[in-house]
Design an enzyme around this catalytic site. Sequence first.
Site, PDB file in Angstrom:
ATOM      1  N   HIS A 260       1.090  -1.242   0.050  1.00  0.00           N
ATOM      2  CA  HIS A 260       0.476   0.300   0.305  1.00  0.00           C
ATOM      3  C   HIS A 260       0.781   1.289   0.089  1.00  0.00           C
ATOM      4  CE1 HIS A 260      -3.036   3.084   1.282  1.00  0.00           C
ATOM      5  NE2 HIS A 260      -2.008   3.283   2.114  1.00  0.00           N
ATOM      6  N   HIS A 265       1.168   5.619  -1.666  1.00  0.00           N
ATOM      7  CA  HIS A 265       1.955   6.785  -1.014  1.00  0.00           C
ATOM      8  C   HIS A 265       2.907   7.212  -2.126  1.00  0.00           C
ATOM      9  CE1 HIS A 265      -1.342   7.602   1.774  1.00  0.00           C
ATOM     10  NE2 HIS A 265      -0.815   5.900   2.217  1.00  0.00           N
ATOM     11  N   GLU A 305      -6.315   9.881   1.221  1.00  0.00           N
ATOM     12  CA  GLU A 305      -6.483   7.786   0.831  1.00  0.00           C
ATOM     13  C   GLU A 305      -7.662   7.447  -0.154  1.00  0.00           C
ATOM     14  OE1 GLU A 305      -4.591   5.321   1.460  1.00  0.00           O
ATOM     15  OE2 GLU A 305      -3.482   6.248   3.652  1.00  0.00           O
ATOM     16  N   SER A 324      -3.772   1.599  -4.564  1.00  0.00           N
ATOM     17  CA  SER A 324      -2.462  -0.099  -4.620  1.00  0.00           C
ATOM     18  C   SER A 324      -3.608  -1.111  -4.356  1.00  0.00           C
ATOM     19  CB  SER A 324      -2.458   0.373  -3.012  1.00  0.00           C
ATOM     20  OG  SER A 324      -3.295   0.806  -1.843  1.00  0.00           O
TER      21      SER A 324
END
Length: 429
Positions: A260, A265, A305, A324
């Site tokens: 993730h 990110h 997010e 992700s």
Amino acid sequence: MRINMFITVYGCVYLASHHLAYTLTSWSLRQNFKGHVAHVETRPAPRKGVAFDVLIKIDILREPLLNLLKSLRQGSAIASVNLLSEHHSSIKEAWFPKHISELDMCNHLMTKFEPDLDMDHPGFADKEYRARRKEIADIAFTYRYGDPIPRVAYQQEEIDTWGAVFKELERLIPTHACRQYREVWEILKRDCGYTPDQIPQLEDVSKFMKRRTGFTLRPAAGLLTARDFLASLAFRVFQCTQYIRHHSSPHHSPEPDAIHELLGHAPLLAEPAFAQFSQELGLASLGASDHEIEKFATMYWFTVEFGLCRESGDVRAWGAGLLSSFGELAHALSDKPSKKDFDPAITSVQPYQDQDYQDLYFIADTVEDAQEKFRRWTFQTMSRPYEVRYEPHSQSVQTLDSVHKLEDLTSSLTSEIQRLNNAVRKMKF
Ligand SMILES: [Fe+2]
């Protein structure tokens, strides 16, 4: 009622130091004035005949403060004593890190979604997985500011899990990810070892990001509290897990993991506009009330997010939770979920769940537009009685709460504006 006060004491340093050293020692202040020194700064004084300016922050009651001022003013070597500002401690000030090294104290974990505690975690019944996850997470407990991030020798099963997600996502990136993500993705593959066959090391990705935006990574042992996580963003530091999700569930992890972080990110933290937005969220969180932290965490959820943005008439993803997750990325851009325009006042209080795909997403026009709206909203609504500023040379956060600090900022901005004017003038001719 206790108050925090700033005073400045101007004086000849040699003689003044004797008087100040006596008056302001912990023992003397405590015994005679029932207070203590919280902060002292000295610098050469700009005025002739005065050696140093001394800025002192004192936690003290009002009446003893007046006595203290009187005592200091009686010191023959002290040119003048000025009271700069008062902060009443009835407005309770939350501690927050002032220097990047103090992030060593910002690693409090949430006991949520952990494989040892959560029966729904895919690794709950897998003792070997839990031991491996713990072994990697333990790196974060001993990590300190300035250390290189220890490398992990990932096992084949972990690499296979990474590879499965990598390949699926790569098919969707051209049609589902925002332009900025697509651009950095190509650079990561070219320069930073992003392939399906190996998991990039945090230390290497951190160095890559630092060159592009100044962001760095530090290892985290799991899901952090929102206050600690957001505080690190203020210093352009991203707290990053290093373990890999359970192999039985490659496309979903209930907790953050390196897949993730590195696929979702890292690409956008290496992009200047997104990096700036992330840092401003972090800066806004410093000294915020618990209620405000909740709003910032919700804002983070629906932007960094799970945010969407407009691009040439289409909607694209810029949220790491989407970029992700193969399944949620397709879901978010389908007709199934609801979509609303990003508006900080609405977004920051929108309820959400973290167990399944979202049923509502917010769309920003651009990241710059989201940032501008967020900035205006925080300036209007935040309760803290001061503004903060990140000082990149010393990697520290300043509270802008004294005349000296405002003068320093004005001087720095004046220099930048002059540079801008000069650049414009040179481009014209
Ligand atoms: Fe995340």
